[in-house]
Enzyme design. Structure first.
Site, short mmCIF file in Angstrom:
data_model
loop_
_atom_site.label_atom_id
_atom_site.label_comp_id
_atom_site.label_asym_id
_atom_site.label_seq_id
_atom_site.Cartn_x
_atom_site.Cartn_y
_atom_site.Cartn_z
N ASN A 12 0.87 -1.18 0.00
CA ASN A 12 0.00 0.00 0.00
C ASN A 12 0.91 1.23 0.00
O ASN A 12 1.47 1.59 1.02
CB ASN A 12 -0.90 -0.03 1.25
N LYS A 14 0.13 4.25 -0.31
CA LYS A 14 -0.50 5.45 0.25
C LYS A 14 -0.25 6.64 -0.69
O LYS A 14 -0.31 6.46 -1.90
CB LYS A 14 -0.01 5.69 1.68
N HIS A 99 -9.65 1.56 4.79
CA HIS A 99 -8.37 1.74 5.48
C HIS A 99 -8.55 2.76 6.62
O HIS A 99 -9.30 3.72 6.48
CB HIS A 99 -7.31 2.23 4.48
N GLU A 101 -6.85 5.13 7.59
CA GLU A 101 -6.56 6.53 7.24
C GLU A 101 -7.74 7.18 6.52
O GLU A 101 -7.89 8.39 6.53
CB GLU A 101 -5.25 6.60 6.42
N GLU A 169 -5.69 -4.59 10.58
CA GLU A 169 -4.66 -3.57 10.75
C GLU A 169 -4.93 -2.78 12.02
O GLU A 169 -5.68 -1.77 11.98
CB GLU A 169 -4.65 -2.61 9.56
N GLY A 175 2.39 2.34 10.87
CA GLY A 175 3.39 3.41 10.72
C GLY A 175 4.12 3.75 12.00
O GLY A 175 4.82 4.75 12.07
N SER A 215 3.20 -1.97 10.35
CA SER A 215 4.65 -2.05 10.59
C SER A 215 5.25 -3.41 10.24
O SER A 215 6.17 -3.90 10.92
CB SER A 215 4.99 -1.67 12.04
N GLY A 236 2.78 -1.14 4.35
CA GLY A 236 2.83 0.28 4.01
C GLY A 236 4.26 0.71 3.75
O GLY A 236 4.82 0.47 2.68
P1 PGA Z 1 2.71 0.42 7.66
O1 PGA Z 1 1.25 0.65 7.02
O2 PGA Z 1 3.23 -0.89 7.13
O3 PGA Z 1 3.51 1.60 7.23
O4 PGA Z 1 2.50 0.36 9.16
C1 PGA Z 1 0.36 -0.41 6.82
C2 PGA Z 1 -0.95 0.10 6.24
O5 PGA Z 1 -1.43 1.15 6.68
O6 PGA Z 1 -1.52 -0.53 5.31
#
Ligand code: PGA
Length: 255
Positions: A12, A14, A99, A101, A169, A175, A215, A236
């Site tokens: 992803n 983003k 998601h 976000e 998630e 993140g 992460s 991510g």
């Molecule tokens: P991350 O994000 O691997 O940077 O923690 C994962 C995601 O939000 O899909």
């Protein structure tokens, strides 16, 4: 019952990278090393504006393009939105929906459900994201995740479930570098499977993959697969580093 699925690893991106030129370079770097790996399905979810360009460069059937969001109507006066048929026409195979976000910007469970239904209707797959903000000793986080799963899949027919992937998630792990333990991931996978079998019956579990995201990196991927028993990852930050993303794909392929 232990069910084994072909693992699925999705990057992803983003809102990255900054230009179409950089997106092409990242995509080609990933394609070079990752698509040689057998026994794993691979997905890339770039910003929508790069989709058409990357679809032209995609050489391997095993590498699928995903969109990061979708609108639930097909066409019309919806400034700024994109529909599932439009995404399909550019070469998209699946859409990430719900998601955290996007939920943080106000997306509701009901909207997630509209998006899931519209995307499946267009013949695309969905990756539905669920996850709690924090864990509490009383276990309210389980109720929260159950509510998200039930709401997202309301009205989805059993026949379409082969096109549905759930990505667990936890928001506290996204993140932050604070990955869920393999125990946390395993517990939640079993819980989500129980919710799915309560709604649709046990037989559907063999058609549905449950991913972990938050992460994930080249260091923790192996343990999350082995001990957490998840069916793959939504990655991510680490998916923006071609070499590290390819390593995660290799780990999943070898698993
Ligand atoms: P991350 O994000 O691997 O940077 O923690 C994962 C995601 O939000 O899909």
């Amino acid at each position: 019952m232990h069910i084994s699925h072909t693992p699925l690893v999705i990057g992803n991106w983003k809102m990255n990278p900054k230009s179409v030129k950089l997106a092409i370079r990242l995509f080609q770097d990933i394609q070079k090393s990752a698509t040689r790996v057998r026994g794993v399905d691979i997905g890339i979810a770039p910003p929508a504006i790069y989709l058409s360009e990357l679809a032209r460069l995609a050489k391997s059937k095993r590498l699928k393009l995903l969109a990061q969001d979708v609108f639930w109507e097909d066409i019309g006066a919806r400034t700024g939105e994109m529909s599932a048929p439009m995404l399909k026409s550019t070469g998209v195979a699946q859409v990430i929906i719900g998601h955290s976000e996007r939920r943080a910007l106000g997306e509701t469970d009901e909207q997630v459900n509209h998006k899931v239904l519209a995307t499946l209707k267009a013949g695309l797959g969905v990756v539905v994201c669920v996850g709690e903000k924090k864990r509490d000793p009383q276990g309210n986080y389980l109720t929260h995740v159950e509510k998200q799963v039930r709401a997202a899949l309301a009205g989805v027919s059993k026949a379409k479930l082969g096109n549905v992937v759930i990505a667990y998630e936890p928001i506290w792990a996204i993140g932050t570098g604070d990955t869920a333990t393999s125990h946390d991931a395993h517990e939640m996978k079993l819980f989500i499977q129980k919710v799915l079998s309560d709604i649709f019956g046990r037989a559907v579990l063999s058609k549905m993959r449950i991913l972990y995201g938050g992460s994930v990196n080249a260091k923790n991927a192996e343990e999350l697969l082995r001990e957490g028993n998840v069916d793959g990852f939504l990655v991510g930050g680490a998916s923006l580093r071609a070499h590290e993303f390819a390593t995660i794909i290799k780990i999943a392929g070898a698993y």
